[in-house]
Design an enzyme around this catalytic site. Structure first.
Site, PDB file in Angstrom:
ATOM      1  N   GLU A 107       8.885  16.639  15.624  1.00 28.55           N
ATOM      2  CA  GLU A 107       9.225  16.548  14.199  1.00 28.55           C
ATOM      3  C   GLU A 107       8.283  17.439  13.398  1.00 28.55           C
ATOM      4  O   GLU A 107       7.069  17.282  13.450  1.00 28.55           O
ATOM      5  CB  GLU A 107       9.117  15.100  13.723  1.00 28.55           C
ATOM      6  CG  GLU A 107       9.611  14.944  12.300  1.00 28.55           C
ATOM      7  CD  GLU A 107       9.565  13.517  11.790  1.00 28.55           C
ATOM      8  OE1 GLU A 107       8.531  12.847  11.967  1.00 28.55           O
ATOM      9  OE2 GLU A 107      10.572  13.067  11.206  1.00 28.55           O
TER      10      GLU A 107
ATOM     11  N   GLU B  33      10.025   2.402  10.735  1.00 31.69           N
ATOM     12  CA  GLU B  33      10.963   3.518  10.556  1.00 31.69           C
ATOM     13  C   GLU B  33      10.169   4.782  10.805  1.00 31.69           C
ATOM     14  O   GLU B  33       9.362   5.183   9.957  1.00 31.69           O
ATOM     15  CB  GLU B  33      11.486   3.575   9.116  1.00 31.69           C
ATOM     16  CG  GLU B  33      12.368   2.449   8.698  1.00 31.69           C
ATOM     17  CD  GLU B  33      13.749   2.521   9.291  1.00 31.69           C
ATOM     18  OE1 GLU B  33      14.048   3.494  10.036  1.00 31.69           O
ATOM     19  OE2 GLU B  33      14.526   1.600   9.011  1.00 31.69           O
TER      20      GLU B  33
ATOM     21  N   LYS C 142       0.852  -1.194   0.000  1.00 30.98           N
ATOM     22  CA  LYS C 142       0.000   0.000   0.000  1.00 30.98           C
ATOM     23  C   LYS C 142       0.889   1.245   0.000  1.00 30.98           C
ATOM     24  O   LYS C 142       1.553   1.545   0.984  1.00 30.98           O
ATOM     25  CB  LYS C 142      -0.898   0.031   1.241  1.00 30.98           C
ATOM     26  CG  LYS C 142      -1.800   1.256   1.269  1.00 30.98           C
ATOM     27  CD  LYS C 142      -1.918   1.827   2.672  1.00 30.98           C
ATOM     28  CE  LYS C 142      -2.672   3.130   2.742  1.00 30.98           C
ATOM     29  NZ  LYS C 142      -2.093   4.243   1.970  1.00 30.98           N
TER      30      LYS C 142
ATOM     31  N   CYS D 193      13.034  11.891   7.001  1.00 34.51           N
ATOM     32  CA  CYS D 193      13.101  11.566   8.425  1.00 34.51           C
ATOM     33  C   CYS D 193      14.513  11.778   8.936  1.00 34.51           C
ATOM     34  O   CYS D 193      14.729  11.868  10.135  1.00 34.51           O
ATOM     35  CB  CYS D 193      12.578  10.168   8.709  1.00 34.51           C
ATOM     36  SG  CYS D 193      13.272   8.935   7.671  1.00 34.51           S
TER      37      CYS D 193
HETATM   38  C1  UN1 Z   1      13.697   8.936   4.892  1.00 34.13           C
HETATM   39  O1  UN1 Z   1      13.760  10.147   4.994  1.00 34.13           O
HETATM   40  O2  UN1 Z   1      12.651   8.324   5.182  1.00 34.13           O
HETATM   41  O3  UN1 Z   1      19.599   9.210   4.164  1.00 34.13           O
HETATM   42  C2  UN1 Z   1      14.795   8.127   4.342  1.00 34.13           C
HETATM   43  C3  UN1 Z   1      18.717   9.746   3.538  1.00 34.13           C
HETATM   44  C4  UN1 Z   1      17.958   8.997   2.465  1.00 34.13           C
HETATM   45  C5  UN1 Z   1      16.878   8.167   3.054  1.00 34.13           C
HETATM   46  C6  UN1 Z   1      15.956   8.940   3.931  1.00 34.13           C
HETATM   47  N1  UN1 Z   1      18.847   8.192   1.685  1.00 34.13           N
HETATM   48  O4  UN1 Z   1      18.418  10.884   3.767  1.00 34.13           O
END
Ligand code: UN1
Length: 484
Positions: free
Chosen positions: A375, A244, A171, A278
């Site tokens: 965040e 995550e 999804k 993230c």
């Molecule tokens: C994310 O923001 O969910 O290291 C992953 C990084 C990317 C992956 C981010 N290659 O910023």
């Protein structure tokens, strides 16, 4: 506007209602997708369950050939898909091409794992006995992916799930279903058999919830917010869950750092992808001696960043993903001001269409403020101050998240103290908080969740370890009891 379908058991499937995906730079719709429901999820789980025996018994190197083919197809389509990522998700074209490249790298990396998928062999405490571990698929797995890396993160999950022999209910985020659909199409063209990957689009409240709660799903992998991660933990029963979640990623800048380098890294980490990673840099923890100098360079350069549609060469910073994101960022600017932080630049959206927001920097932020802890997922940087490295590390660790982190310093002793003591899954030295490479593990600690994706540890999320004892002594031997 083109209308697309879901893909269940090798058949294209529609639904009674649907939704549009928008170009966040123009607010114009670009595609129409079905709003699936719990019934579609149930069909998808059934199809995945039926496909599981054959797929999981296919020798892993043969599964690897399919993944390698997917990587080759993606390579040949990189430019077109990069433009689509930029159009549907909003990030600037070089980053969008990087997103697709990350998907290519991931398929290549896990394709090659088909010829490894190592377990361990070890000794036995008894004679004539052999001990080893092997990897077994988890079973039917549900993959729920976000919009910020609309091709890379689906690849992060699909590639290891498939190489380990799982079948999938996938999804995608309702903000970027078209990018996900393109990845699905690549897998179909590469030869993934019907039922192995099932694609169900629609709202989290129906499709997402049905996946999380479905008793026929054994594993879940989710990237997204901490609140949703917590909800999944409570509702997934005894499934194997990979999470995550968010970050509040700090860059510590010591007084012995190369300031120009730190400025570049901070701008890239805070305003690249419009702050929507993230791993984005959302806190700078600056040594008191260099803070003013650092800030004036940061503010000057942040003001020079050009906002615009990601697809245009002149754009440095694309739009946020949607209206709600723009409102959320705006709300946090208000919170920062009300908390007494000092707004140095940005702080509002420019006039005109699109979900843009100006790169924003707050000075005078203290660790207790919400803009230092929560965040925001947008182009908002909070700057805090310290005198001693120990205090900087305490500030870095004072949030509930622990994904990425960084220290800029010319002193190797400082670097190693930070590596050891910052509570995070990733620490960069003299580099920004973003830019993970696919052959290294990626993930966090604390409120970020503890899963590792990508790299060799990415296999653990999608396989169960089986321990195997082979006794070739021809007699009953008792561990812990027989002494000879
Ligand atoms: C994310 O923001 O969910 O290291 C992953 C990084 C990317 C992956 C981010 N290659 O910023």
């Amino acid at each position: 506007m083109a209308a697309y379908k879901m893909y269940i058991g090798g058949e294209w499937a529609g639904a009674e209602t649907g939704f549009e995906t928008l170009n966040p730079a123009t607010e114009k719709p670009i595609a129409y997708f079905p709003s699936g429901d719990a019934g579609h999820v149930d069909m998808a789980v059934g199809a995945a369950r039926d496909a599981l025996p054959k797929w999981s018994r296919l020798p892993p190197p043969k599964r690897g050939i399919i993944l390698q083919k997917a990587a080759e197809i993606l390579k040949s389509e990189k430019e077109r898909l990069g433009r689509l990522v930029s159009t549907e998700m909003g990030k600037v074209l070089p980053e969008a091409l990087g997103d697709v490249q990350e998907a290519i790298d991931t398929f290549e990396y896990f394709a090659a794992e088909g010829r490894r998928l190592y377990g361990n062999t070890t000794t036995s405490e008894l004679r004539d006995k052999f001990c080893m571990t092997i990897r077994r698929p988890v079973g039917v797995v549900g993959l729920i992916t976000p919009w910020n890396f609309p091709t890379a993160i689906p690849a992060w999950k699909l590639a290891p799930a498939l190489i380990c022999g799982n079948t999938v209910v996938f999804k995608p985020s309702s903000d970027t279903p078209l990018c996900a659909y393109e990845i699905l199409k690549v897998l179909i063209r590469a030869g993934v058999p019907p039922g192995v990957v099932n694609f169900v689009t629609g709202p989290a409240s129906s499709v997402g919830e049905a996946i999380v709660k479905h008793p026929g799903i054994e594993g879940l992998s989710f990237t997204g917010s901490k609140a949703t991660g917590e909800w999944i933990t409570k509702n997934a029963g005894l499934k194997k869950v990979g999470l995550e979640l968010g970050g509040k990623n700090p860059i510590i800048v010591m007084d012995d750092a190369k300031l120009d380098l730190a400025v570049e890294g901070i701008l890239w980490g805070a305003f690249g992808t419009t702050g929507q990673r993230c791993t984005a840099t959302s806190r700078v923890i600056a040594h008191r001696k260099i803070k003013q100098k650092l800030l004036s360079a940061l503010v000057t350069k942040a003001r020079m960043l050009r906002l615009g549609p990601g697809i245009e060469k002149t754009s440095d910073v694309g739009p946020l993903i949607n209206k709600a994101a723009q409102e959320k960022v705006n709300k946090y600017v208000g919170i920062g001001i009300a908390e007494g932080a000092k707004l140095l630049c940005g702080g509002n959206k420019p006039a005109g269409k699109g979900f843009f927001f100006k790169p924003t920097i707050f000075d005078g932020v203290t660790p207790d403020m919400r803009i230092a802890r929560e965040e925001i997922f947008g182009p908002v940087l909070s700057v805090l101050e310290f005198d001693r490295l120990d205090d900087a590390i305490d500030i870095a660790n004072s949030v509930e998240y622990g994904l990425s982190s960084s220290i800029y310093t010319g002193d190797v002793n400082n670097a190693f103290k930070a590596i050891e003591r910052i509570e995070a899954g990733i620490t960069y030295v003299n580099s920004s908080t973003i830019g993970a490479e696919v052959h290294l593990p990626f993930g966090g600690v604390k409120g970020t969740g503890h899963t590792r994706e990508a790299g060799i540890l990415g296999l653990d999320e999608f396989s169960n370890t089986k321990t195997v004892y082979v006794d070739y002594s021809g007699k009953l031997q008792k561990a812990q009891i027989d002494s000879d």
